[in-house]
Write a protein that holds these residues in place. Structure first.
Motif, PDB file in Angstrom:
ATOM      1  N   ILE A   7      22.484 116.927  21.763  1.00 42.23           N
ATOM      2  CA  ILE A   7      23.217 117.832  22.799  1.00 42.23           C
ATOM      3  C   ILE A   7      24.677 117.755  22.367  1.00 42.23           C
ATOM      4  CG2 ILE A   7      22.158 119.295  23.900  1.00 42.23           C
ATOM      5  CD1 ILE A   7      23.628 118.177  26.453  1.00 42.23           C
ATOM      6  N   ASP A   8      25.146 115.660  21.808  1.00 38.58           N
ATOM      7  CA  ASP A   8      26.342 115.874  20.773  1.00 38.58           C
ATOM      8  C   ASP A   8      27.055 116.573  20.410  1.00 38.58           C
ATOM      9  OD1 ASP A   8      27.587 113.269  21.888  1.00 38.58           O
ATOM     10  OD2 ASP A   8      27.937 112.868  19.796  1.00 38.58           O
ATOM     11  N   GLU A   9      27.768 116.396  20.045  1.00 32.23           N
ATOM     12  CA  GLU A   9      28.827 117.031  18.793  1.00 32.23           C
ATOM     13  C   GLU A   9      28.656 116.165  17.274  1.00 32.23           C
ATOM     14  OE1 GLU A   9      32.486 119.503  20.335  1.00 32.23           O
ATOM     15  OE2 GLU A   9      32.751 117.285  21.310  1.00 32.23           O
TER      16      GLU A   9
ATOM     17  N   SER B 115      25.665 115.357  17.013  1.00 24.42           N
ATOM     18  CA  SER B 115      24.353 115.051  16.603  1.00 24.42           C
ATOM     19  C   SER B 115      23.317 116.509  16.042  1.00 24.42           C
ATOM     20  CB  SER B 115      23.642 115.250  18.253  1.00 24.42           C
ATOM     21  OG  SER B 115      22.216 115.406  17.528  1.00 24.42           O
TER      22      SER B 115
ATOM     23  N   THR C 250      27.175 115.996  27.814  1.00 18.76           N
ATOM     24  CA  THR C 250      27.339 116.021  26.020  1.00 18.76           C
ATOM     25  C   THR C 250      27.847 114.804  25.058  1.00 18.76           C
ATOM     26  OG1 THR C 250      29.125 116.823  26.437  1.00 18.76           O
ATOM     27  CG2 THR C 250      27.786 118.654  25.566  1.00 18.76           C
TER      28      THR C 250
ATOM     29  N   GLU D  93      22.899 121.754  16.028  1.00 13.16           N
ATOM     30  CA  GLU D  93      23.954 120.355  15.798  1.00 13.16           C
ATOM     31  C   GLU D  93      24.184 120.710  17.831  1.00 13.16           C
ATOM     32  OE1 GLU D  93      27.061 120.325  13.127  1.00 13.16           O
ATOM     33  OE2 GLU D  93      27.790 122.442  13.776  1.00 13.16           O
ATOM     34  N   GLY D  94      24.729 119.906  18.480  1.00 16.93           N
ATOM     35  CA  GLY D  94      25.073 119.560  19.851  1.00 16.93           C
ATOM     36  C   GLY D  94      26.979 120.589  19.536  1.00 16.93           C
ATOM     37  N   SER D  95      26.678 121.259  21.149  1.00 12.19           N
ATOM     38  CA  SER D  95      28.294 121.358  21.032  1.00 12.19           C
ATOM     39  C   SER D  95      29.022 121.436  23.140  1.00 12.19           C
ATOM     40  CB  SER D  95      27.689 123.116  20.818  1.00 12.19           C
ATOM     41  OG  SER D  95      27.156 123.647  22.080  1.00 12.19           O
TER      42      SER D  95
ATOM     43  N   LEU E 212      22.619 123.885  21.325  1.00 11.30           N
ATOM     44  CA  LEU E 212      22.311 123.660  20.532  1.00 11.30           C
ATOM     45  C   LEU E 212      22.612 125.009  19.621  1.00 11.30           C
ATOM     46  CD1 LEU E 212      18.797 121.389  21.105  1.00 11.30           C
ATOM     47  CD2 LEU E 212      21.507 120.911  20.562  1.00 11.30           C
TER      48      LEU E 212
END
Length: 271
Positions: free
Chosen positions: A176-178, A180, A133, A197-199, A204
């Protein structure tokens, strides 16, 4: 006695000769044959082990040279085998790159592939955090004309974007970055728009802008073209969809198309 001690070698020869003469004389006296025959037997008794020893030495020397030749042949075969393995690996690598290029061209409807220099294949060399992530680093950079915000893919799936780059390296921020956030369409509709968005768990999550959108599990979602990413790139498939009455939104969870836990190589589309 003093002379004998000082001339032991000569003494030994003399003793042997005397012994031979004694044996010869005794044999003749007893009718054991002619002197020449006896001498011949004595010579054969001495020559036979000497000849066997010489033959054994010759065989051993021949064996040593044969063993060396076998070692040389074995090394040559090993080198040839390694060369063939490298050729097979290169052919396999080229086939994989061709498949990736074909998949990428299909995903983007050929609109972004203009030539060989438009696509750079790179290998993931490190994670910048504790899991996928976070951003990660690839082994290609400015020397390959990679720039910030270039798009990164793996097969048909969207990986993310280049956040920073230099000589021989580039940092990638995955989808998957928070941080994003990506707008998408449900594939095949062209009008059902949403945001994902990422988590922290590497999935997603998002929602549909139209709370009445008819979506279901298994639907594919693709980039809409609104924002930093071009349209038509596969993001993943919907794994859960449901209406949240408190938020008055149709929420969903998406499994990314890219398996970020085992990603090894990526493709960077040059701007």
């Amino acid at each position: 006695m003093k002379w004998i001690r000082e001339h032991r070698f000569i003494t030994a020869i003399a003793v042997v000769l005397i012994a031979v003469l004694v044996i010869l004389g005794a044999s003749i006296a007893s009718g054991g044959g002619s002197g020449a025959g006896i001498i011949n037997r004595i010579y054969m008794a001495i020559e036979k082990p000497t000849s066997s020893l010489g033959s054994a030495i010759k065989q051993n020397i021949s064996g040593i040279f044969s063993y060396r030749e076998l070692i040389k042949e074995n090394e040559a075969l090993r080198e040839e085998n390694d060369k063939l393995k490298n050729e097979v690996n290169q052919l396999t690598f080229s086939a994989k790159e061709l498949q990736q290029l074909q998949e990428l061209s299909k995903a983007l409807n050929y609109s972004f592939i203009k030539g060989e220099t438009d696509l750079v294949t790179a290998k993931v060399i490190s994670l910048d955090g504790t899991n996928w992530t976070n951003s990660f680093t690839i082994d290609k950079g400015t020397e390959s004309k990679i720039e910030t915000d270039d798009i990164v893919l793996c097969g048909q799936g969207l990986v993310g974007r280049v956040s920073d780059t230099g000589e021989g390296w580039s940092k990638i921020v995955p989808i998957i970055d928070e941080t994003s956030r990506i707008s998408f369409y449900v594939d095949g509709t062209g009008n059902m728009l949403g945001i994902i968005e990422g988590s922290e768990d590497g999935t997603l999550t998002g929602f549909m802008l139209d709370s009445n959108a008819a979506i279901s599990e298994g639907d594919r979602i693709i980039t809409s073209g609104i924002g930093r990413y071009p349209s038509g790139i596969l993001l993943g498939r919907i794994t859960r969809a449901g209406y949240d009455s408190n938020k008055q939104l149709m929420e969903l969870s998406v499994k990314p198309e890219v398996d970020f836990t085992s990603i090894d190589k990526v493709s960077v589309i040059l701007d």
